[in-house]
Design a protein around this motif. Structure first.
Motif, PDB file in Angstrom:
ATOM      1  N   GLN A   1     -63.049 -14.688 -23.508  1.00  0.00           N
ATOM      2  CA  GLN A   1     -61.603 -14.899 -23.585  1.00  0.00           C
ATOM      3  C   GLN A   1     -61.139 -15.038 -25.025  1.00  0.00           C
ATOM      4  N   ALA A   2     -59.956 -14.496 -25.284  1.00  0.00           N
ATOM      5  CA  ALA A   2     -59.264 -14.709 -26.556  1.00  0.00           C
ATOM      6  C   ALA A   2     -57.798 -14.937 -26.234  1.00  0.00           C
ATOM      7  N   MET A   3     -57.125 -15.705 -27.073  1.00  0.00           N
ATOM      8  CA  MET A   3     -55.728 -16.016 -26.775  1.00  0.00           C
ATOM      9  C   MET A   3     -54.848 -15.916 -28.014  1.00  0.00           C
ATOM     10  N   TYR A   4     -53.584 -15.751 -27.747  1.00  0.00           N
ATOM     11  CA  TYR A   4     -52.543 -15.901 -28.771  1.00  0.00           C
ATOM     12  C   TYR A   4     -51.335 -16.491 -28.066  1.00  0.00           C
ATOM     13  N   LEU A   5     -50.744 -17.512 -28.651  1.00  0.00           N
ATOM     14  CA  LEU A   5     -49.689 -18.274 -27.996  1.00  0.00           C
ATOM     15  C   LEU A   5     -48.388 -18.144 -28.764  1.00  0.00           C
ATOM     16  N   GLU A   6     -47.296 -18.025 -28.016  1.00  0.00           N
ATOM     17  CA  GLU A   6     -45.972 -17.892 -28.632  1.00  0.00           C
ATOM     18  C   GLU A   6     -45.000 -18.873 -27.982  1.00  0.00           C
ATOM     19  N   ARG A   7     -44.069 -19.339 -28.804  1.00  0.00           N
ATOM     20  CA  ARG A   7     -42.925 -20.066 -28.281  1.00  0.00           C
ATOM     21  C   ARG A   7     -41.774 -19.066 -28.161  1.00  0.00           C
ATOM     22  N   VAL A   8     -41.167 -18.984 -26.968  1.00  0.00           N
ATOM     23  CA  VAL A   8     -40.061 -18.058 -26.736  1.00  0.00           C
ATOM     24  C   VAL A   8     -38.861 -18.852 -26.227  1.00  0.00           C
ATOM     25  N   ASP A   9     -37.720 -18.166 -26.106  1.00  0.00           N
ATOM     26  CA  ASP A   9     -36.480 -18.852 -25.716  1.00  0.00           C
ATOM     27  C   ASP A   9     -36.615 -19.580 -24.382  1.00  0.00           C
ATOM     28  N   THR A  10     -37.355 -18.973 -23.459  1.00  0.00           N
ATOM     29  CA  THR A  10     -37.473 -19.565 -22.121  1.00  0.00           C
ATOM     30  C   THR A  10     -38.588 -20.605 -22.018  1.00  0.00           C
ATOM     31  N   GLY A  11     -39.395 -20.724 -23.049  1.00  0.00           N
ATOM     32  CA  GLY A  11     -40.514 -21.668 -23.022  1.00  0.00           C
ATOM     33  C   GLY A  11     -41.679 -21.171 -23.844  1.00  0.00           C
ATOM     34  N   TYR A  12     -42.683 -20.580 -23.167  1.00  0.00           N
ATOM     35  CA  TYR A  12     -43.888 -20.117 -23.849  1.00  0.00           C
ATOM     36  C   TYR A  12     -44.319 -18.770 -23.281  1.00  0.00           C
ATOM     37  N   LEU A  13     -45.000 -18.000 -24.117  1.00  0.00           N
ATOM     38  CA  LEU A  13     -45.658 -16.768 -23.679  1.00  0.00           C
ATOM     39  C   LEU A  13     -47.123 -16.865 -24.091  1.00  0.00           C
ATOM     40  N   VAL A  14     -48.008 -16.820 -23.089  1.00  0.00           N
ATOM     41  CA  VAL A  14     -49.448 -16.871 -23.326  1.00  0.00           C
ATOM     42  C   VAL A  14     -49.994 -15.457 -23.259  1.00  0.00           C
ATOM     43  N   HIS A  15     -50.595 -15.005 -24.350  1.00  0.00           N
ATOM     44  CA  HIS A  15     -51.364 -13.756 -24.354  1.00  0.00           C
ATOM     45  C   HIS A  15     -52.820 -14.142 -24.164  1.00  0.00           C
TER      46      HIS A  15
ATOM     47  N   ARG B   1     -62.283  -4.417 -29.417  1.00  0.00           N
ATOM     48  CA  ARG B   1     -62.914  -4.521 -28.107  1.00  0.00           C
ATOM     49  C   ARG B   1     -61.918  -4.202 -26.997  1.00  0.00           C
ATOM     50  N   ARG B   2     -62.422  -3.585 -25.936  1.00  0.00           N
ATOM     51  CA  ARG B   2     -61.595  -3.368 -24.748  1.00  0.00           C
ATOM     52  C   ARG B   2     -61.387  -4.696 -24.036  1.00  0.00           C
ATOM     53  N   ALA B   3     -60.180  -4.869 -23.474  1.00  0.00           N
ATOM     54  CA  ALA B   3     -59.864  -6.139 -22.815  1.00  0.00           C
ATOM     55  C   ALA B   3     -58.761  -5.947 -21.792  1.00  0.00           C
ATOM     56  N   PHE B   4     -58.739  -6.849 -20.815  1.00  0.00           N
ATOM     57  CA  PHE B   4     -57.583  -7.020 -19.940  1.00  0.00           C
ATOM     58  C   PHE B   4     -56.641  -7.996 -20.638  1.00  0.00           C
ATOM     59  N   HIS B   5     -55.384  -7.609 -20.751  1.00  0.00           N
ATOM     60  CA  HIS B   5     -54.406  -8.427 -21.467  1.00  0.00           C
ATOM     61  C   HIS B   5     -53.442  -9.037 -20.454  1.00  0.00           C
ATOM     62  N   TRP B   6     -53.605 -10.348 -20.226  1.00  0.00           N
ATOM     63  CA  TRP B   6     -52.675 -11.076 -19.373  1.00  0.00           C
ATOM     64  C   TRP B   6     -51.518 -11.582 -20.225  1.00  0.00           C
ATOM     65  N   LYS B   7     -50.301 -11.338 -19.780  1.00  0.00           N
ATOM     66  CA  LYS B   7     -49.119 -11.945 -20.375  1.00  0.00           C
ATOM     67  C   LYS B   7     -48.555 -12.918 -19.346  1.00  0.00           C
ATOM     68  N   ILE B   8     -48.509 -14.194 -19.717  1.00  0.00           N
ATOM     69  CA  ILE B   8     -48.127 -15.243 -18.779  1.00  0.00           C
ATOM     70  C   ILE B   8     -46.967 -16.031 -19.375  1.00  0.00           C
ATOM     71  N   TRP B   9     -45.826 -15.986 -18.698  1.00  0.00           N
ATOM     72  CA  TRP B   9     -44.649 -16.720 -19.161  1.00  0.00           C
ATOM     73  C   TRP B   9     -44.596 -18.093 -18.482  1.00  0.00           C
ATOM     74  N   LEU B  10     -44.360 -19.124 -19.279  1.00  0.00           N
ATOM     75  CA  LEU B  10     -44.198 -20.481 -18.787  1.00  0.00           C
ATOM     76  C   LEU B  10     -42.849 -21.004 -19.254  1.00  0.00           C
ATOM     77  N   ASP B  11     -42.218 -21.842 -18.438  1.00  0.00           N
ATOM     78  CA  ASP B  11     -40.962 -22.428 -18.901  1.00  0.00           C
ATOM     79  C   ASP B  11     -41.251 -23.630 -19.804  1.00  0.00           C
ATOM     80  N   HIS B  12     -40.213 -24.317 -20.252  1.00  0.00           N
ATOM     81  CA  HIS B  12     -40.396 -25.406 -21.213  1.00  0.00           C
ATOM     82  C   HIS B  12     -41.231 -26.551 -20.644  1.00  0.00           C
TER      83      HIS B  12
END
Length: 488
Positions: free
Chosen positions: A74-88, A142-153
């Motif tokens: 697993q590898a991750m990158y995390l963002e703060r977005v207007d609606t809350g968070y976006l987890v890559h 590397r090849r990977a499955f990329h999950w994009k997961i939106w979370l609210d605040h």
């Protein structure tokens, strides 16, 4: 953290530790080394690896794992977005190497998972895949499955998307180093976001009625020429990282439930009688479970430095039994819940180390793209529950035997010494088939100053601290036993 070294060889009257450990592999029939044909198949799979259509190498993913890990799922990158968070969340694309019906597929089904022994790791896939070309190593495409997961605040799960792509991780962090930097306020924005998101997901878990059992782990780790036993409680960043994995598994379950096809990790709710008995035990141990707190919220209040509360947490772990895998087949969602999480859930984030995750990833991607489900995938999912049960039983048995062996090995020269210990379970009468021939079943205790658990004879109620004398430590039999000499 309790940390006691066990070095091998030692001038002790016993068989060589390395030999005893090696004999576990034969006794428990762990998987043999990969054959030349399987290794050649792995090499060919790497040569045949195609390029995905998408490219996400611009995203600065990072990994966080135990120090020295090479099978990075697993590898991750995390963002703060207007609606809350976006987890890559990027997960190793093992299906790109291991095709349905291939030799690698067949061999991995026989193994089921990676076996972690003190002396070596027996991987699910050949190391060329599991620790090299399939692993999300830093600065490697590397090849990977990329999950994009939106979370609210508040951390509540929103939209979930899944694609197949290629990534390049920028950094490989280890838990202890990352936690030290985080505690020192070194300014790592990603770790701060991980803590923020992880905390919000733990809150969501408790609100759902789920529970995180934060029991100390007993681990065997290399130490110079030998090994050491370590009893450790997971670090906060480990818990937060686990929440990223769990929300991905919850998102995967939601995808499969929506399609009416797939396989979930399930666990039945505790029996009401067992739950009532647990509530009574908390009262007797002096830390009653308030009626207005959920199970998960109550466990979150426990302080494991208190012997009585440590026993409560051990008892809590025994409430949740019967974890299994179930095929989605038109059942009500209430029958497919993972009760400890209080949500439907799927194993999907460790495909390099656990067989079922490869099939869940493939299933979720086919559902996401609207592609037809091949017959061989239908057949594979039907076989997976039994394959996973068998491999988990085998891996757990040899892992427990290794811990028992090292406990006895390190304590054998201390027979006759006295220790302070916490009683986890009292000794009690075990009825025999022949009436009047009952036997006393030993209790279980945990030493206060050593990462050792063992059986004991004598008086002692759960949560009490007792003085015990070590009377047996046999590495060959993997047995350790104490006798109570005084109750404190």
């Amino acid at each position: 953290m309790i940390d006691r070294s066990i070095l091998s060889p030692q001038p002790l009257p016993t068989a060589d530790l390395a030999q005893l450990l090696s004999e576990l592999e034969t006794e428990f029939s762990v998987p043999a080394d990969f054959s030349p044909e399987v290794l050649a198949a792995a090499e060919q799979a790497v040569l045949d690896l195609g390029e995905p259509e998408l490219d996400d190498t611009n995203i600065p993913f990072f990994t966080i794992d135990p120090l020295g890990a090479t099978d990075l799922d697993q590898a991750m990158y995390l963002e703060r977005v207007d609606t809350g968070y976006l987890v890559h969340y990027a997960i190793a694309d093992v299906p790109a190497f291991v095709h349905l019906g291939s030799l690698l597929d067949e061999i991995s089904r026989q193994r089921g998972q990676t076996y972690y022994l003190p002396q070596r790791k027996i991987t699910l896939y050949p190391p060329l895949i599991s620790e090299d070309r399939g692993s999300l190593l830093p600065e490697q495409v590397r090849r990977a499955f990329h999950w994009k997961i939106w979370l609210d605040h508040e951390g509540s799960l929103g939209k979930v998307e899944l694609t197949r792509t290629k990534i390049r991780s920028r950094a490989q962090l280890d838990y202890e180093g990352a936690q030290a930097g985080f505690d020192a306020h070194d300014g790592d924005a990603q770790l701060k976001l991980l803590a923020e998101i992880g905390t919000s997901r733990l809150t969501q878990e408790r609100l759902r009625g789920g529970a995180s059992l934060n029991l100390p782990d007993q681990e065997i780790v290399p130490d110079g020429q030998g090994y050491k036993l370590v009893s450790r409680t997971p670090l906060p960043l480990e818990e937060f990282n686990a929440q990223i994995s769990l929300v991905t598994g919850i998102g995967a379950a939601r995808l499969m439930l929506g399609a009416g096809f797939g396989i979930l990790r399930t666990m039945p709710a505790p029996d009401p009688k067992d739950q009532q008995a647990f509530r009574e035990q908390t009262r007797l141990l002096g830390c009653p479970w308030p009626q207005d707190l959920s199970y998960g919220e109550f466990l979150h209040t426990l302080d494991l430095r208190d012997p009585r509360q440590l026993v409560i947490m051990h008892r809590a772990a025994s409430l949740f039994r019967g974890a299994d895998y179930q095929i989605i087949n038109g059942q009500p969602e209430s029958e497919l819940i993972q009760a400890a999480l209080a949500a439907p859930y799927a194993h999907t984030t460790a495909p390099l180390r656990r067989l079922i995750d490869r099939f869940v990833l493939l299933t979720c991607h086919l559902i996401s793209t609207g592609a037809p489900i091949p017959d061989e995938l239908h057949t594979a999912l039907e076989q997976l529950p039994e394959l996973m049960r068998a491999s988990s039983t085998a891996a757990n048995r040899v892992s427990k035997a290794a811990v028992d062996l090292l406990e006895a090995y390190t304590m054998q020269h201390r027979i006759g010494e006295e220790f302070e210990a916490i009683v986890l379970q009292a000794s009690h009468d075990a009825p025999d088939k022949d009436p009047g021939n009952n036997k006393t079943k030993p209790g279980t205790l945990q030493l206060m100053t050593e990462p050792i658990t063992g059986s004991f004879s004598g008086p002692g109620q759960p949560g009490t601290v007792v003085s015990v004398k070590l009377v047996l430590a046999d590495p060959k039999k993997r047995k350790i036993h104490f006798e109570v000499v005084a109750s404190n």
